[in-house]
Design a protein around this motif. Structure first.
Motif, PDB file in Angstrom:
ATOM      1  N   LYS A   1       0.836  -1.207   0.000  1.00 37.56           N
ATOM      2  CA  LYS A   1       0.000   0.000   0.000  1.00 37.56           C
ATOM      3  C   LYS A   1       0.871   1.258   0.000  1.00 37.56           C
ATOM      4  O   LYS A   1       0.549   2.240  -0.660  1.00 37.56           O
TER       5      LYS A   1
ATOM      6  N   ASP B   1      -8.585  -5.158  -0.898  1.00 41.66           N
ATOM      7  CA  ASP B   1      -9.386  -3.952  -1.127  1.00 41.66           C
ATOM      8  C   ASP B   1     -10.854  -4.186  -0.791  1.00 41.66           C
ATOM      9  O   ASP B   1     -11.520  -3.290  -0.273  1.00 41.66           O
TER      10      ASP B   1
ATOM     11  N   ILE C   1      -2.978   1.234   7.877  1.00 43.05           N
ATOM     12  CA  ILE C   1      -3.861   0.770   6.805  1.00 43.05           C
ATOM     13  C   ILE C   1      -5.122   1.557   6.823  1.00 43.05           C
ATOM     14  O   ILE C   1      -5.659   1.919   7.769  1.00 43.05           O
TER      15      ILE C   1
END
Length: 118
Positions: free
Chosen positions: A6, A53, A118
């Motif tokens: 990410k 996702d 995250i």
């Protein structure tokens, strides 16, 4: 590894030593747990490509998402290993209590270290 990928997507930087160390660590975990070699790599890339996702969008759990990722990783790797054992006509690995302890420790570490990343 999810955090590193990410971060790479956000900054467009190349993967560094941490990424390669993570791959080595996964290989080491395969050997220690008795999984097929590189099965955790394959399971991770499939999980990352198709589920990460979706989990982030559908599950609004914030900081606990890494614990769910850790749990899914153990389950996904285990089922992938069962699939490989079936293809190889080999014995299916029993899921013992030690894997529960490994999951708890890894989930706790990921929650404490990567909280908010995250």
């Amino acid at each position: 590894m999810i955090v590193l990928l990410k971060e790479k997507e956000r900054t467009l930087n190349k993967l560094d030593f941490r990424w390669y160390f993570s791959l080595f660590y996964l290989s080491f975990i395969d050997i220690i747990h008795g999984f097929y070699l590189f099965s955790s790599w394959i399971a991770f890339f499939i999980f990352y490509r198709f589920f990460v996702d979706w989990f982030k969008i559908k599950l609004k759990l914030g900081h606990y998402l890494l614990v769910i990722f850790t749990f899914c990783a153990y389950v996904f790797i285990y089922f992938f290993d069962i699939f490989l054992a079936y293809l190889d006509n080999n014995r299916i690995l029993n899921f013992g209590i030690e894997y529960l302890w490994f999951f708890i420790i890894e989930a706790l570490v990921s929650f404490l270290i990567f909280k908010g990343k995250i």
